[in-house]
Design a protein around this motif. Sequence first.
Motif, PDB file in Angstrom:
ATOM      1  N   LEU A   1      14.041  13.665   4.698  1.00 43.34           N
ATOM      2  CA  LEU A   1      13.574  14.831   4.875  1.00 43.34           C
ATOM      3  C   LEU A   1      13.094  14.384   6.403  1.00 43.34           C
ATOM      4  N   VAL A   2      13.981  14.265   7.772  1.00 45.17           N
ATOM      5  CA  VAL A   2      13.338  13.869   9.404  1.00 45.17           C
ATOM      6  C   VAL A   2      12.618  15.572  10.097  1.00 45.17           C
ATOM      7  N   ILE A   3      11.461  15.048  10.396  1.00 45.32           N
ATOM      8  CA  ILE A   3      11.234  15.819  11.554  1.00 45.32           C
ATOM      9  C   ILE A   3      10.823  15.006  13.116  1.00 45.32           C
ATOM     10  N   GLY A   4      11.570  16.304  13.745  1.00 42.47           N
ATOM     11  CA  GLY A   4      11.503  15.451  15.188  1.00 42.47           C
ATOM     12  C   GLY A   4      11.049  13.980  14.647  1.00 42.47           C
ATOM     13  N   HIS A   5      12.600  13.453  14.824  1.00 40.64           N
ATOM     14  CA  HIS A   5      13.257  12.322  14.722  1.00 40.64           C
ATOM     15  C   HIS A   5      12.461  11.581  13.956  1.00 40.64           C
ATOM     16  N   VAL A   6      11.954  12.226  13.512  1.00 36.62           N
ATOM     17  CA  VAL A   6      10.893  11.438  12.408  1.00 36.62           C
ATOM     18  C   VAL A   6      10.643  11.735  10.819  1.00 36.62           C
ATOM     19  N   VAL A   7      10.574  10.181   9.570  1.00 38.20           N
ATOM     20  CA  VAL A   7      10.712  10.365   8.712  1.00 38.20           C
ATOM     21  C   VAL A   7       9.652  11.126   8.115  1.00 38.20           C
ATOM     22  N   GLN A   8       9.656  11.751   7.086  1.00 37.58           N
ATOM     23  CA  GLN A   8       8.788  12.871   6.800  1.00 37.58           C
ATOM     24  C   GLN A   8       8.262  12.216   5.341  1.00 37.58           C
ATOM     25  N   GLN A   9       9.737  12.311   4.474  1.00 37.75           N
ATOM     26  CA  GLN A   9       9.672  12.237   2.856  1.00 37.75           C
ATOM     27  C   GLN A   9      11.441  11.745   2.958  1.00 37.75           C
ATOM     28  N   TRP A  10      11.540  11.163   1.514  1.00 35.82           N
ATOM     29  CA  TRP A  10      12.757  10.858   0.798  1.00 35.82           C
ATOM     30  C   TRP A  10      12.420  10.411  -0.352  1.00 35.82           C
ATOM     31  N   PHE A  11      13.803  10.865  -1.124  1.00 32.43           N
ATOM     32  CA  PHE A  11      13.925  10.167  -2.557  1.00 32.43           C
ATOM     33  C   PHE A  11      14.977   9.761  -3.099  1.00 32.43           C
ATOM     34  N   ALA A  12      14.422   8.983  -4.013  1.00 32.93           N
ATOM     35  CA  ALA A  12      15.829   8.210  -4.612  1.00 32.93           C
ATOM     36  C   ALA A  12      15.455   8.354  -6.456  1.00 32.93           C
ATOM     37  N   VAL A  13      17.079   8.268  -6.365  1.00 33.34           N
ATOM     38  CA  VAL A  13      17.139   8.080  -7.692  1.00 33.34           C
ATOM     39  C   VAL A  13      18.137   7.630  -8.876  1.00 33.34           C
ATOM     40  N   ARG A  14      18.209   7.069  -9.937  1.00 35.85           N
ATOM     41  CA  ARG A  14      19.022   5.754 -10.401  1.00 35.85           C
ATOM     42  C   ARG A  14      19.609   6.899 -11.120  1.00 35.85           C
ATOM     43  N   TRP A  15      20.810   7.707 -11.483  1.00 37.68           N
ATOM     44  CA  TRP A  15      21.591   8.088 -12.605  1.00 37.68           C
ATOM     45  C   TRP A  15      21.260   6.687 -14.187  1.00 37.68           C
ATOM     46  N   GLU A  16      21.273   7.362 -14.902  1.00 36.23           N
ATOM     47  CA  GLU A  16      21.250   6.671 -16.301  1.00 36.23           C
ATOM     48  C   GLU A  16      22.481   7.148 -17.119  1.00 36.23           C
TER      49      GLU A  16
END
Length: 78
Positions: A14-29
């Motif tokens: 999630l980028v707001i104003g060219h700055v990464v605010q949040q992220w997530f990553a998940v590995r499928w099981e």
Amino acid sequence: MALDASLWGGGDILVIGHVVQQWFAVRWEGSDFSRHRLKRNDSGSMSYLEALTCLIACRLRLPSRRDFPIRVKSDSLA
């Protein structure tokens, strides 16, 4: 918000104003594939995994981010 998925996992930033605010990553099981009746390492599962990643991202972001419009664009041809 930019997101992507593969046969191994998915995520977003999630980028707001060219700055990464949040992220997530998940590995499928293995249980993710059996729960959704998908075949592991089958490219036919990609559209489903892309949509699942989008759903996860929206569930994470929408409750707290109601101050901007939501648009969904996909590069999937399926």
